[in-house]
Design a protein around this motif. Sequence first.
Motif, PDB file in Angstrom:
ATOM      1  N   GLY A   1       0.778  -1.231   0.000  1.00  0.00           N
ATOM      2  CA  GLY A   1       0.000   0.000   0.000  1.00  0.00           C
ATOM      3  C   GLY A   1       0.803   1.271   0.000  1.00  0.00           C
ATOM      4  N   PHE A   2       2.155   1.183  -0.122  1.00  0.00           N
ATOM      5  CA  PHE A   2       2.950   2.405  -0.163  1.00  0.00           C
ATOM      6  C   PHE A   2       2.825   3.106  -1.512  1.00  0.00           C
ATOM      7  CE2 PHE A   2       5.165  -0.061   3.134  1.00  0.00           C
ATOM      8  CZ  PHE A   2       5.125   0.857   4.167  1.00  0.00           C
ATOM      9  N   ILE A   3       2.560   2.359  -2.561  1.00  0.00           N
ATOM     10  CA  ILE A   3       2.427   2.934  -3.896  1.00  0.00           C
ATOM     11  C   ILE A   3       1.137   2.433  -4.515  1.00  0.00           C
ATOM     12  CG2 ILE A   3       4.937   3.092  -4.227  1.00  0.00           C
ATOM     13  CD1 ILE A   3       4.745   0.569  -5.941  1.00  0.00           C
ATOM     14  N   ASP A   4       0.687   3.118  -5.597  1.00  0.00           N
ATOM     15  CA  ASP A   4      -0.572   2.772  -6.241  1.00  0.00           C
ATOM     16  C   ASP A   4      -0.378   2.143  -7.621  1.00  0.00           C
ATOM     17  OD1 ASP A   4      -2.669   4.146  -4.345  1.00  0.00           O
ATOM     18  OD2 ASP A   4      -1.055   5.606  -4.631  1.00  0.00           O
ATOM     19  N   ASP A   5       0.794   2.360  -8.232  1.00  0.00           N
ATOM     20  CA  ASP A   5       1.033   1.782  -9.555  1.00  0.00           C
ATOM     21  C   ASP A   5       2.537   1.799  -9.825  1.00  0.00           C
ATOM     22  OD1 ASP A   5       0.573   0.601 -11.952  1.00  0.00           O
ATOM     23  OD2 ASP A   5      -0.455   2.307 -12.885  1.00  0.00           O
ATOM     24  N   ILE A   6       2.956   1.020 -10.826  1.00  0.00           N
ATOM     25  CA  ILE A   6       4.370   0.939 -11.207  1.00  0.00           C
ATOM     26  C   ILE A   6       4.511   1.317 -12.681  1.00  0.00           C
ATOM     27  CG2 ILE A   6       6.387  -0.552 -11.373  1.00  0.00           C
ATOM     28  CD1 ILE A   6       5.141  -2.347  -9.253  1.00  0.00           C
ATOM     29  N   LEU A   7       5.462   2.214 -12.962  1.00  0.00           N
ATOM     30  CA  LEU A   7       5.768   2.618 -14.345  1.00  0.00           C
ATOM     31  C   LEU A   7       7.162   2.086 -14.681  1.00  0.00           C
ATOM     32  CD1 LEU A   7       5.000   4.316 -16.869  1.00  0.00           C
ATOM     33  CD2 LEU A   7       6.252   6.222 -15.800  1.00  0.00           C
ATOM     34  N   TYR A   8       7.216   1.177 -15.613  1.00  0.00           N
ATOM     35  CA  TYR A   8       8.492   0.572 -15.986  1.00  0.00           C
ATOM     36  C   TYR A   8       9.179   1.412 -17.065  1.00  0.00           C
ATOM     37  CZ  TYR A   8       6.867  -3.449 -13.367  1.00  0.00           C
ATOM     38  OH  TYR A   8       6.413  -4.262 -12.369  1.00  0.00           O
ATOM     39  N   MET A   9      10.449   1.646 -16.858  1.00  0.00           N
ATOM     40  CA  MET A   9      11.270   2.426 -17.799  1.00  0.00           C
ATOM     41  C   MET A   9      12.076   1.475 -18.676  1.00  0.00           C
ATOM     42  SD  MET A   9      10.391   5.477 -17.099  1.00  0.00           S
ATOM     43  CE  MET A   9      11.643   6.460 -17.925  1.00  0.00           C
ATOM     44  N   PRO A  10      12.343   1.879 -19.914  1.00  0.00           N
ATOM     45  CA  PRO A  10      11.893   3.127 -20.560  1.00  0.00           C
ATOM     46  C   PRO A  10      10.404   3.068 -20.880  1.00  0.00           C
ATOM     47  CG  PRO A  10      13.031   1.749 -22.135  1.00  0.00           C
ATOM     48  CD  PRO A  10      13.151   1.031 -20.833  1.00  0.00           C
ATOM     49  N   THR A  11       9.802   4.242 -21.028  1.00  0.00           N
ATOM     50  CA  THR A  11       8.380   4.317 -21.319  1.00  0.00           C
ATOM     51  C   THR A  11       8.140   5.328 -22.414  1.00  0.00           C
ATOM     52  OG1 THR A  11       6.213   4.621 -20.323  1.00  0.00           O
ATOM     53  CG2 THR A  11       7.929   6.143 -19.633  1.00  0.00           C
ATOM     54  N   SER A  12       6.940   5.335 -22.913  1.00  0.00           N
ATOM     55  CA  SER A  12       6.547   6.277 -23.960  1.00  0.00           C
ATOM     56  C   SER A  12       5.620   7.330 -23.371  1.00  0.00           C
ATOM     57  CB  SER A  12       5.842   5.535 -25.098  1.00  0.00           C
ATOM     58  OG  SER A  12       4.642   4.946 -24.628  1.00  0.00           O
ATOM     59  N   LYS A  13       5.449   8.380 -24.105  1.00  0.00           N
ATOM     60  CA  LYS A  13       4.566   9.450 -23.651  1.00  0.00           C
ATOM     61  C   LYS A  13       3.118   8.965 -23.510  1.00  0.00           C
ATOM     62  CE  LYS A  13       3.558  14.299 -24.674  1.00  0.00           C
ATOM     63  NZ  LYS A  13       3.850  15.420 -25.598  1.00  0.00           N
ATOM     64  N   PRO A  14       2.576   8.215 -24.493  1.00  0.00           N
ATOM     65  CA  PRO A  14       1.206   7.701 -24.325  1.00  0.00           C
ATOM     66  C   PRO A  14       1.059   6.808 -23.088  1.00  0.00           C
ATOM     67  CG  PRO A  14       1.864   7.556 -26.606  1.00  0.00           C
ATOM     68  CD  PRO A  14       3.090   7.935 -25.845  1.00  0.00           C
ATOM     69  N   GLU A  15       2.077   5.951 -22.847  1.00  0.00           N
ATOM     70  CA  GLU A  15       2.012   5.071 -21.679  1.00  0.00           C
ATOM     71  C   GLU A  15       1.988   5.887 -20.397  1.00  0.00           C
ATOM     72  OE1 GLU A  15       2.035   1.625 -19.272  1.00  0.00           O
ATOM     73  OE2 GLU A  15       1.547   1.945 -21.401  1.00  0.00           O
ATOM     74  N   LEU A  16       2.854   6.932 -20.336  1.00  0.00           N
ATOM     75  CA  LEU A  16       2.871   7.788 -19.149  1.00  0.00           C
ATOM     76  C   LEU A  16       1.530   8.491 -18.973  1.00  0.00           C
ATOM     77  CD1 LEU A  16       4.375   9.133 -16.811  1.00  0.00           C
ATOM     78  CD2 LEU A  16       5.165  10.869 -18.436  1.00  0.00           C
ATOM     79  N   ALA A  17       0.987   9.019 -20.096  1.00  0.00           N
ATOM     80  CA  ALA A  17      -0.298   9.723 -20.026  1.00  0.00           C
ATOM     81  C   ALA A  17      -1.393   8.810 -19.498  1.00  0.00           C
ATOM     82  CB  ALA A  17      -0.660  10.276 -21.400  1.00  0.00           C
ATOM     83  N   THR A  18      -1.402   7.562 -19.969  1.00  0.00           N
ATOM     84  CA  THR A  18      -2.435   6.613 -19.527  1.00  0.00           C
ATOM     85  C   THR A  18      -2.332   6.367 -18.027  1.00  0.00           C
ATOM     86  OG1 THR A  18      -2.458   5.530 -21.689  1.00  0.00           O
ATOM     87  CG2 THR A  18      -3.329   4.285 -19.813  1.00  0.00           C
ATOM     88  N   ARG A  19      -1.099   6.078 -17.546  1.00  0.00           N
ATOM     89  CA  ARG A  19      -0.923   5.792 -16.121  1.00  0.00           C
ATOM     90  C   ARG A  19      -1.287   6.992 -15.258  1.00  0.00           C
ATOM     91  NH1 ARG A  19       1.919   1.116 -15.027  1.00  0.00           N
ATOM     92  NH2 ARG A  19       1.703  -0.267 -16.814  1.00  0.00           N
ATOM     93  N   VAL A  20      -0.843   8.169 -15.660  1.00  0.00           N
ATOM     94  CA  VAL A  20      -1.105   9.373 -14.873  1.00  0.00           C
ATOM     95  C   VAL A  20      -2.599   9.691 -14.846  1.00  0.00           C
ATOM     96  CG1 VAL A  20      -0.751  11.867 -14.770  1.00  0.00           C
ATOM     97  CG2 VAL A  20       1.197  10.346 -15.157  1.00  0.00           C
ATOM     98  N   ASN A  21      -3.239   9.627 -16.018  1.00  0.00           N
ATOM     99  CA  ASN A  21      -4.671   9.961 -16.084  1.00  0.00           C
ATOM    100  C   ASN A  21      -5.521   9.015 -15.230  1.00  0.00           C
ATOM    101  OD1 ASN A  21      -4.252  12.145 -17.738  1.00  0.00           O
ATOM    102  ND2 ASN A  21      -4.619  11.007 -19.637  1.00  0.00           N
TER     103      ASN A  21
END
Length: 649
Positions: free
Chosen positions: A94-114
Amino acid sequence: MSSPIQQIALLLKAGSNRRMLHQFLQDLGHEVVVSNGIEDLYQLEEQDLVIVDESLVSGCKESLGELKRRRHLLPVLLVARHASPAAVAFLRQGFIDDILYMPTSKPELATRVNVLLRLSSQSRTALQKFERLFEDASWGIAILHPEAFTIEASNQAFARMHGLSSADLDRRDFRLLVEPDVLGQLDRDLSRLRQRQSLIFQTCFLSSQGHGSFPVEIDATFYRDGFGVPLYIAIYVRDITERLHAENALKKKNLELEEATSQAKQASRAKSHFLANINHELRTPLHGVLAPLSLLSNTPLTEEQSGHVRLIQQSADDLFRLVGDILDFTTLGSGELELERVPVCLPVLAELVLEGMQSQAKIKGLSLTLSLNNPPSEELLFDPVRIRQVLQHLLSNAIKFTQSGSIEVALDFLSRPQCLRCEVRDSGIGIDPQKQEAIFEFFTQADASTTRPFDGVGLGLSLSIQLVRLMGGTLGMRSQLGRGSTFFFEIPAEVVTSPAPVDGEELATGTLSVLVVEDNPVNQQVMRLLLTELGHSAVIASGGQEGMSRFERETFDLVLMDLQMPDMSGFEAARLVREWEQSTGRSRTPIVAITAGVLFNGKEECSQAGMDKYLTKPVSLHQLRKLMGELFFASKGRILPGRFNLENA
């Protein structure tokens, strides 16, 4: 693409990833703040999203957890280079809500953030509703640290209990709000809460005025995450001062009620004891009147003398029934009246009732007849004493209110369902329809005027309907003014197979030796006369001690034992007789209880004392003859096996 938000914090190491993510987020229209550590995030007013590097989380996990606790709707996105076990563990804990694996793309980042921002927005809306409910709740609510028990949040109701604001209570030790005298119990309750997860207990809060305390009830819940890690304690508090006052008042009322009930029971016992004594005092002289009258009526008398005897007999019978009615009225009201269910021969019972009422009918010149419809060959199981009593009341009323004509008693046994139906029909004055219901009430007569032509206290019909109901039956009537009345009742009556009754005429010839244990001189003489009339010899003992002494020295066929005697009760004397018989090996002698008392559980007590039968004063010649027949066969001294009977006059 989402709308611009207030702030996204980047907690990343300097390098290409931080520059790339910073640029991507700005291109998406978000405000970006770069932080060098978790402590910097505490200084910011509010963040809508925190993006943190995996390498930085390991060293600041506790600080991140504290931040999540303080701002529990703050979404955290972890940046990782591969699916490491540590990153997955952070997600599960419960310390984090999601994981973003690098390298990433702008669409992938936008999806996770939104996704995180949308969930955060929905959560904030829900939180606002919850906060309104939280603040407006009538119960005091507080959130406590799971270990230190400090107050992390509280609503207005909780703060008002202490005369403070929610801000004043922030970070204060909850235990300091409790009266010191109950602090030890509070610690035990909190310890139990950790084990049980939820608990309701009571304690005392210090008064907001700085002196005294007031009682509260606390409903506490200990919250943990899915891995058992403590999160917080939620407590719901209610001031129970008024409730405890009401409970104490109710307890006081209950104690007063229990005391009043106890006093009422004592008064009832005293009344029953008084009535038992009155009953004894009335029945004893009645025995001295009725039994000699019965004997006198069997001697040669002139016609005038016979008329006098009948008048005396009728008056004594009326007085005896009135005494019984008053006692039954008392026992019905106290719920102490008990019923028997014994085998009864219906034709014999009917004949006995009519035989006892014939003299009253003859005085008025009325014909009294009996019709038996479908009489069963077997005996019926019901209470003969109470049936006889009801029949006597109905017949007495019929005779009283019939000046000329006839009275008929019709007894019918119905097989489906098995019940006894009785009708008493008269050709008397009838009853006004408007007064028919009232005549079944206690102390009520159809004509209540001072000039009414018929006497009575208004107990007979009221007792009759109560007795019939007690036996599980119903009683009703049909009547027309000037055309007579019919009273009828039905009661359950089960058919039983029982040994044929032994009549008194089948008693063995010869004289029985009877020990009469009786302290009243009149009753001694009466019992001697009755036994002499039946051809038996009587030996009189004036008390229990004398009776026991005579029994040890002489041999008797039967003992008639009075129950109320000054030196020794009949119960005690009977027990001593049975003990002496057992110790000496003498065969069992029948003992019959003779008493004027009816307001105690006589049958059970007599049976426990070793007595065989039970007769109630005044004892008639017919009763005594019937008793002899039941106790002895043609072989003198053989006791009839079977039940313990209650015989009533």
